[in-house]
Every structure is written in structure tokens, then in C-alpha cells.
Scaffold this motif. Structure first.
Motif, PDB file in Angstrom:
ATOM      1  N   GLY A  92      24.595 -40.024  -7.713  1.00 45.00           N
ATOM      2  CA  GLY A  92      25.107 -38.957  -6.591  1.00 45.00           C
ATOM      3  C   GLY A  92      26.312 -38.137  -7.361  1.00 45.00           C
ATOM      4  N   ARG A  93      26.870 -38.285  -8.417  1.00 40.72           N
ATOM      5  CA  ARG A  93      28.021 -37.923  -8.958  1.00 40.72           C
ATOM      6  C   ARG A  93      28.060 -37.115 -10.036  1.00 40.72           C
ATOM      7  N   ILE A  94      27.736 -37.782 -11.319  1.00 41.87           N
ATOM      8  CA  ILE A  94      27.878 -37.268 -12.592  1.00 41.87           C
ATOM      9  C   ILE A  94      27.096 -37.882 -13.667  1.00 41.87           C
ATOM     10  N   ILE A  95      26.760 -37.177 -14.630  1.00 38.55           N
ATOM     11  CA  ILE A  95      26.100 -37.997 -15.691  1.00 38.55           C
ATOM     12  C   ILE A  95      27.231 -37.356 -16.871  1.00 38.55           C
ATOM     13  N   ASN A  96      27.725 -38.040 -17.777  1.00 42.12           N
ATOM     14  CA  ASN A  96      28.282 -37.929 -18.991  1.00 42.12           C
ATOM     15  C   ASN A  96      27.928 -38.656 -20.114  1.00 42.12           C
ATOM     16  N   ILE A  97      27.768 -38.094 -21.157  1.00 44.78           N
ATOM     17  CA  ILE A  97      27.378 -38.382 -22.382  1.00 44.78           C
ATOM     18  C   ILE A  97      28.318 -38.237 -23.571  1.00 44.78           C
ATOM     19  N   VAL A  98      28.735 -39.286 -24.093  1.00 43.18           N
ATOM     20  CA  VAL A  98      29.942 -39.116 -24.933  1.00 43.18           C
ATOM     21  C   VAL A  98      29.365 -39.213 -26.443  1.00 43.18           C
ATOM     22  N   ALA A  99      29.425 -38.202 -27.067  1.00 44.70           N
ATOM     23  CA  ALA A  99      28.808 -38.155 -28.508  1.00 44.70           C
ATOM     24  C   ALA A  99      29.802 -37.907 -29.643  1.00 44.70           C
ATOM     25  N   LYS A 100      29.586 -37.902 -30.794  1.00 43.90           N
ATOM     26  CA  LYS A 100      30.179 -37.522 -31.885  1.00 43.90           C
ATOM     27  C   LYS A 100      29.469 -37.023 -33.031  1.00 43.90           C
TER      28      LYS A 100
END
Length: 810
Positions: free
Chosen positions: A802-810
Motif C-alpha cells: 500500500g506504500r512503496i516498492i524500492n529496489i536497491v541495485a548497483k
RNA sequence: GCGGAUGUGGCGGAAUGGCAGACGCAUCAGACUCAAAAUCUGACGGUGGUAACAUCGUGUGGGUUCAAGUCCCACCAUCCGCACCA
């Protein structure tokens, strides 16, 4: 279908519909709700949009409570005694009773424009003898209880208003009303022993749902401190000087003593060589005004030539006189520990007096000190106390000193007794007769009210006598006790007398026998919600608490705090034309905006909404007349939307149902948290949304429309009643049988939502997903949507439903 | 000096640690109109780009966190209260 909103017609039709209000009936089953406004002082200038704001806030809250099914006490009255009315009368040559009546009529007309549901049957007026009979009655009870006493003392005197003032009425050394510099004057005064209630006034603050700011201001005003009184013998004399200190733990560090110039012993401590200097210093201090004394940051002082003996270690310390010591706090004398007090340090430096540190932050020796150390640490240079924790010793020292017989524990307060008499005409006469044989005798209760006599000259005399003193036939009376010739007290009460208890009278305003019927008091009091400006934080609000506690003590009422919840609305400011800065609305600046024109042009409902929309109710806001167009347009759109669906037979869609459930949820939560500005913007948002749905579906269903009407009713009552009636209801929308709309939590959530997709904390796109989707599916959809915006090795994946999707990539 | 509040577009302001600028004002463009007003539609933080988009951005400087207007630390500014209370 286009329906035009005609505010003039609608508001004329519903004007006064709530004055005789069949919906607010005490049926014995309803719970009461007492919502109170700080009653206005009826000034000749009338109301401006700032006053309106407070009354709108309280009316919205009152109507909301009414709809929730409470029996509502929502009264209004007039705080009409006091200096401004009298000054206005003097200036214009009209008797204050006449000008006051005229001003009340005008302000009542303006208040009626607000369409607040005041119960005018409960109206009170502090200048009405039926009312001030009880203001006087309370004074008599206080006199009998020993809480009202006469005393001759130097008091704050306003040379322009020509009257004495209470401590609370002096702001920055100036008169709270006219801003003239306040001087001291020795006068015979009536005092109220509010200090007897200091502890209760302080401790009971914890029970109140009040703004922190006000609690803090009252706490500091009462100013309780714990410490000890210690007697220092004067060397070579049988005199003793008693000091008050909150730091008996630093007694070994006392290297000198200072007396206030007004201290009874000050002059007598001078020796041959110092006499001239001491006398001059004392005289000079007496000529300085309070403001000058406070303004002088540089310390002054004079050595008396005498020495005092520290009772703990027999050290001989010089006795000085300085005006930085206040005569009327503590004992008017202090022991000075320059090492651990900023003021004493400055004084010691200036006059080259010794500095002995007795607290070390780390237990090590303290070298030359650059400034006083006021923190805690390890006690040093203090004989048997060495090595102790200073904070612990600070607590323990008063008792230890008491055990040794060199001092006593003592609690002190900054609060002073209340200077209660005014040397002015327009106030309640103090109901006391001065008899040469019997002393001060209260006017018997069956002779109250002691009516304020008509006089030809009500101008202040400036002599310390009230204008009443000139009326021989009034002043000369007989003693109610012995019948001998006697004289009436000629001072009057301060403006605050009536306002200290008026809220009690509202629940039983016509009672001829009692201040308030006990049964009614038990049923309808205390006040649940009190709304007004913050300017009375230590005046009216402190006095009212004191009166309430006293009336509780003598059994008139059964509670000891008058106002359970307090809300301070912000000021409405004008804008400075040049700088654009916010400035307080005042007559002298010519930036006062009158609500009258705006009511005429836009209507009451529009102005009510705009007063709220302008900003958070608790903060100051800037008035911008152009903004009201926006809420007026909104009302037009709303009216058109609701009325064009009058004949609609559209079936409610899932979207419509969810929208109104969400709307009820949002509006109710915002209203409950007093976020009234966002309630209004919420109405706009939902109206926009519903308009969109209406276009799509060819109309809206009845229940959705009726929900909108009910929600907006407390805010814009005329338009709501008009639409409610159009929808075929005979009873008012405020009738408690309809209640406040409720919602189903499950229906406030959508099945599918749009959610932001971030890469390394930055939003790259959004996706629509079902709310109950699994984390794996959500992340898969997110990656798909991101495409080649997602590059590099994935380190971490966050999905907050219901808030956010965050994908941490490098 | 001490304590508190506030600081976000041109303006008023919105944002339970989760897409900054909701809602409204003002402005600009379009529709309607002979025309204007009203109304309706759209645009509207800065920079770059026709655009998609990129980038910077919530008083300043640090920090915590996958993520900060929001939490922590240190400042600055404005307003309010107290101000020698020992």
C-alpha cells in the motif's frame, strides 16, 4: 441540469432557523456537551474577521456534537464592565451603560450573521445587577473565608488609566490595556489570597487537556521553588538576617550577602563611614522605575560596612545592598554563592569579592573560574559535605539544615496575591462597609446586589480614590452590624471579576435564589470545550481556575477545574502593504477587515468555510480577501452537483459507495483532530471526485448526495438545510435522529491501487496492483514496469504494501 | 539570557518515515461571447529538452535509514512567552 446557488435567498430563508431549535432538546437521556466561547468585550469597533474565526470554530464543533446526539450548551454573553467601556464613554460623553448597550446590540447583530446556534435564553451580561449580585456574593464569601483582605502596600499603578493593576496586568513593565509605563504607588487595596491556592492551581494543571504552552505559562507564573530559609547573625549585633535559597547545598560557598534596598534592615546596617553611600543608594533605588531596574544589566551595589556570620562554618561575609535583589520575593535578602550563580558571579567580579567553588564537575580541584558553574557535580570545600553528589545534596540539604537548627525548609512562589480593587467607576462596587467600631463589614447577602450608583462624573480622579467616593449619599451609610454611621468601600472590582465565573451562570442564568442550582451545575458543568485566544493564558484562565476551586470548597459546585479542554485559535492578521509581512489587525494600522461586507457579498456559509480554509485553526494566518472566491465557487459547484441529482434514479455503483465511505472517514478524522482547514479542502476534493463520477455515470445516487449534505452541515448550515429539505426531509439535518454519518472501514479501501516504484530511493514509474497481491508478484510487476530503468545487480528489494516498492541495485 | 512555536512554488497551505507541492488563490492558454464578465477545459517549483525524460529542490550544515519536509545533532531567521524569583 444547471442549478444556480443563490446565497442571499437561501440564507434569508434559513436565517434564525436554529434560534428556536427543536433539535437541541434535553430529553434527560442525552449526554450533555458544553462548548464555550470566551465571551466578548463589547467594544465600539465591532467584530473583525479574526473574532469571527473563533466563533466559527466553536460553532462547527457545537453542531458536530449536536449531530452526534449530545444535548448542547452553547451560550454567549457580554463581558461589559471595565476600562475600555469607561474610557470610550468619557471620550464621547456618553454614560457607559448606554454605550455598552449600544455596542452589545451591534455585536449581537454581527454575531447573528455567523448563524451560530447560541442559546440566547442563556445570555448573561456582567453589568446586569442580577448577574453582578453573584459576583459580589462570591466576594463576600471570600471575605468571610479570609481570602479577601485589605492591605496598604506599594502596588502597580497605571498613571494613564489612573488605577491600580494586578501583577498579571503588567506586561514588560507596561499597562496591559494602554501600554503606559506602570509606576508604584502606596495604596490601601483589597487583595484576594490566590496564593493560598498556588499548590492546587499548579498541581491540577496535570489533569487538564490544554495546550502545552498555556500549561507552561501558568506553571512558570505560579513559579514554585523548593529550598530553605537560613538565618545569618549580624556580627557584633543581635540582628539576624534571614535569606531564602534554593541551593542550601552551596552554603559553604557563600562569600557575601545582598539585601534589597527596601529590606527593613538595609539602612540600619550602615556604619559611620558607609552611611552616606548606603542612604544615597537606597534613595536612588526608590526613584528608579521597575523598567529601569530591569533594563540595567550592569549590576550596582553598595557595601554596608557590616558582616554576617555563616551559621554553618562561622565564616564572616560582607553584607551588601543591591537592587538586583527583589524586596517582595523570599525574604528580600540572599546569600551569594558567586561560584555557582551567574548573577552573584557578575556581582562578585564587579566588586572584587571572593569566589569559592563548592561543586566540581569532575571532583578535581577547580582553578580560576571564568563563569559560574551552575551544573551538578561533586561537592568540595564544604567540610563534612565533601565528596557528596551535589544533586543529591541539593535535595537533602534543607532537611539537614533544619536538623541542625540553622534554617527551615521552605517553598516559595512567584505568584503574588491578586490586587483586586480598581479606582474606577465602571465595575462592580465592592460590597464592604467600613464601620469605625466593627471594622470591615460585608454587605448582608439579602441586600445584594449593591447597585452601582448613577453618577454625573465618572472620570477617574487619579488620587487613588474611585469616582464613587464623591457621592456622599452613597458613601455614607450605616453599619449592617451595629447600625452606627459608616462608610461604603468606594473601589470597584477589576474587569476579571465577572469573567472568573460567568460560565457557571450560563447553566442557570435566571436563578434569583442561588448563583447556580446545584442540580443543574452537577448535570451541565464543567465546560467540555473552551475556545478562545491565547492572550488570557495567565489572566482570565488562572483567575477562573481559582474561583472554581474556591466555589468548589464552599460547596457551590462539585468540580475543581472549570475547563476540561482548551483550544486557542490563532490570530487573523492583516498584511502589511509594503513588506507583505503579517501584522496584527488593529484600528491604528487601519488593516481591520469587517465581516459585514463579506457576508453580504458571499454569504455566511462561504465566509464560515473561508475562515477555516485559510489555515490551521491553531496558527496565526493572514487574511487575503481574494481567496474567498475559491470557496464561493466551490459552494456553487456543490449546490449544482447535489441539486442536479435531485431527480436522479442512478443506482449506486461500487465506486460511488467507496467514495462516500472514504469521504466520511476522512472528514470525520480530520474534524476530530481539529484540522478544519483540511476538512474544507477535503470537501472540495470529494466534490471534484464526485463530479467526475457523475459525468461518467450520468448522475449520482441519493445516499451519496445525502451523505455529502450531512457532512457539510456543521460547516455550511444554510446550504445544507436547503439541500436537505430539497431531498424531501421535513426535519432539520441537525436533528439527532439522523446522527453523524458513519462508515464501513472495509469500504474505505480500494481493491486496486497505484503504487510508486523506486530504484535506489528514486521513483522511476508507478504501477497498478491489487492491494492483496503477494510480495513476489508485486516485485515481479515492478521489475517488468521498470524495464531497462533497472540496471546492475539487485542488492535489496523492499515492498511496503500500500506504500512503496524500492529496489536497491548497483 | 531562558523556554516555546514556525520556516515547503508568485501567495495561503497539504503530506500515519514511503510518488513533495493535495486543495485553493493569482497567472497564462483555449472554449463559449459581437465583446466583456461569469462559467467550463487545460497548463502552472527551478534548470535542460519539441517531447519522452533527466536533473536539482521543503531555512543552513551534518547524521540515521533501502527511503527524510517528517527522526537525531549543530546552526540561522522570524514570531510569542518569561526575564535579576536567588
Amino acid at each position: 441540469m444547471k442549478v444556480t446557488y443563490n446565497h442571499k435567498e437561501i440564507e434569508k430563508k434559513w436565517d434564525g432557523a436554529w434560534k428556536v431549535n427543536p433539535v437541541n432538546v434535553d430529553d434527560g437521556k442525552k449526554e450533555k456537551y458544553y462548548c464555550l466561547d470566551m465571551f466578548p468585550y463589547p467594544s465600539g469597533h465591532g467584530l473583525h474577521v479574526g473574532h469571527w474565526r473563533g466563533y466559527v470554530i466553536s460553532d462547527v464543533w457545537s453542531r458536530y456534537k449536536l449531530m452526534q446526539g449530545y444535548y448542547l450548551i452553547h451560550p454567549m454573553g457580554w463581558d461589559a464592565f471595565g476600562l475600555p467601556a469607561e474610557n470610550y464613554a468619557i471620550k464621547n460623553g456618553i454614560h457607559p451603560s448606554i454605550s455598552t448597550a449600544e455596542n452589545i446590540a451591534n455585536i449581537k447583530r454581527q454575531i447573528n450573521q455567523i448563524a451560530a446556534i447560541y442559546d440566547w435564553d442563556r445570555e448573561v451580561n456582567t453589568t446586569d445587577p442580577d448577574f453582578y449580585k453573584w459576583t459580589q456574593w462570591i466576594f463576600v464569601q471570600m471575605f468571610k473565608a479570609g481570602l479577601a483582605y485589605e492591605k496598604e502596600m506599594p502596588i502597580n499603578w497605571c498613571p494613564s488609566c489612573k488605577t491600580g493593576l494586578a501583577n498579571e496586568e503588567v506586561v514588560d513593565g507596561k499597562c496591559e490595556r494602554c501600554h503606559s509605563e506602570v509606576t508604584k504607588k502606596n495604596l490601601r487595596q483589597w487583595m484576594l489570597k490566590i496564593t493560598a491556592y498556588a499548590d492546587r492551581l499548579l498541581d491540577d494543571l496535570a489533569t487538564l487537556d490544554w495546550p502545552e504552552k498555556v500549561i507552561k505559562m501558568q506553571t512558570e507564573w505560579i513559579g514554585r521553588s523548593y529550598g530553605a530559609e537560613i538565618d545569618f547573625p549580624v556580627e557584633g549585633s543581635d540582628k539576624k538576617i534571614r535569606v531564602y535559597t534554593t541551593r542550601p547545598d552551596t552554603l559553604y560557598g557563600a562569600t557575601f550577602m545582598v539585601l534589597a534596598p527596601e529590606h527593613v534592615l538595609s539602612a540600619s546596617l550602615a556604619v559611620e563611614e558607609t552611611k552616606a553611600a548606603v542612604d544615597k543608594y537606597i534613595f536612588d533605588a526608590s526613584m528608579k522605575s521597575n523598567v529601569d531596574r530591569m533594563a540595567d544589566k550592569e549590576k550596582t551595589g553598595v557595601f554596608t560596612g557590616s558582616y554576617a556570620i555563616n551559621p554553618l562554618n562561622q565564616a564572616k561575609i560582607p553584607i551588601w545592598i543591591s537592587d538586583y535583589v527583589l524586596a517582595d520575593y523570599g525574604t528580600g535578602a540572599i546569600m551569594c554563592v558567586p561560584a555557582h550563580d551567574d548573577r552573584d558571579f557578575a556581582f562578585a567580579k564587579k566588586f572584587d569579592l571572593p569566589i569559592i567553588p563548592v561543586i566540581s564537575p569532575d571532583g578535581q580541584d577547580v582553578g580560576e573560574m571564568e563563569e559560574a558553574y551552575t551544573g551538578s557535580g561533586i561537592v568540595i570545600n564544604s567540610g563534612e559535605w565533601n565528596g557528596r553528589d551535589s544533586a543529591e545534596l541539593k535535595e537533602a540539604a534543607p532537611a539537614e539544615i533544619e536538623e541542625r537548627g540553622i534554617g527551615t525548609k521552605k517553598v516559595n512562589y512567584k505568584l503574588r496575591d491578586w490586587v483586586f480593587s480598581r479606582q474606577r467607576y465602571w465595575g462592580e462596587p465592592i460590597p464592604i462597609v467600613h464601620c469605625p467600631k466593627c471594622g470591615n463589614v460585608p454587605v448582608p447577602e439579602d441586600q445584594l446586589p449593591l447597585v452601582l450608583p448613577d453618577v454625573e462624573s465618572y472620570q477617574p480622579t487619579g488620587t487613588g480614590e474611585s469616582p464613587l467616593a464623591a457621592i456622599d449619599e452613597w458613601v455614607n451609610t450605616t453599619c449592617p452590624c451595629c447600625g452606627a454611621p459608616a462608610k461604603r468601600e468606594t473601589n470597584t472590582m477589576p474587569q476579571w471579576a465577572g469573567s472568573s465565573w460567568y460560565f457557571l451562570r450560563y447553566v442557570d442564568p435566571h436563578n434569583q435564589e442561588k448563583l447556580v442550582d446545584r442540580e443543574k451545575a452537577d448535570k451541565y458543568l464543567p465546560v467540555d470545550m473552551y475556545i478562545g485566544g491565547v492572550e488570557h493564558a495567565v489572566l482570565h484562565l488562572l483567575y477562573s481556575r481559582f474561583y472554581t476551586k474556591f466555589l468548589n470548597d464552599i460547596g457551590v459546585i462539585d468540580f475543581n477545574e472549570p475547563f476540561k479542554k482548551l483550544f486557542n485559535q490563532g490570530m487573523v492578521c492583516g498584511r502589511d502593504r509594503e513588506t507583505g509581512a503579517a501584522t496584527k489587525m488593529s484600528k491604528s494600522l487601519g488593516n481591520i477587515v469587517s465581516p459585514d461586507d463579506m457576508v453580504r457579498d458571499y454569504g455566511c456559509d462561504a465566509l464560515r468555510l473561508y475562515e477555516l480554509f485559510i489555515g490551521p485553526p491553531e496558527l496565526d494566518s493572514i487574511w487575503d480577501e481574494r481567496g474567498i472566491d475559491g470557496v464561493y465557487r466551490f459552494l456553487c459547484r456543490l449546490y449544482s452537483l447535489v441539486m442536479s441529482n435531485l431527480e436522479s434514479n442512478v443506482e449506486a455503483t461500487d465506486e460511488m459507495i467507496r467514495t462516500w465511505h472514504k469521504m466520511v472517514c476522512d472528514i470525520t478524522k480530520r474534524l476530530e483532530s481539529f484540522s478544519l482547514n483540511t476538512v474544507v479542502s477535503g470537501f472540495m476534493e470529494y466534490t471534484n471526485k464526485l463530479t467526475e463520477i457523475s459525468k461518467k455515470e450520468g448522475g449520482l445516487d441519493r445516499e451519496t448526495m445525502e451523505t455529502v449534505i450531512r457532512l457539510i452541515a456543521p460547516f455550511a448550515p444554510h446550504i445544507a438545510e436547503e439541500m436537505w429539505q430539497a431531498y424531501g426531509h421535513e426535519q432539520s439535518v441537525f436533528d439527532s435522529r439522523f446522527g453523524w454519518p458513519t462508515y464501513d472501514e472495509a469500504l474505505t479501501k480500494d481493491d486496486e491501487i497505484e503504487i510508486g516504484v523506486q530504484v535506489n530511493g528514486k521513483v522511476r514509474c508507478t504501477i497498478r496492483i491489487p492491494v492483496d497481491i503477494s510480495q513476489e508478484e508485486a516485485l515481479a510487476k515492478a521489475k517488468e514496469a521498470l524495464g531497462d530503468k533497472l540496471q546492475g545487480e539487485i542488492r535489496k528489494e523492499i515492498y511496503v504494501p500500500g506504500r512503496i516498492i524500492n529496489i536497491v541495485a548497483k
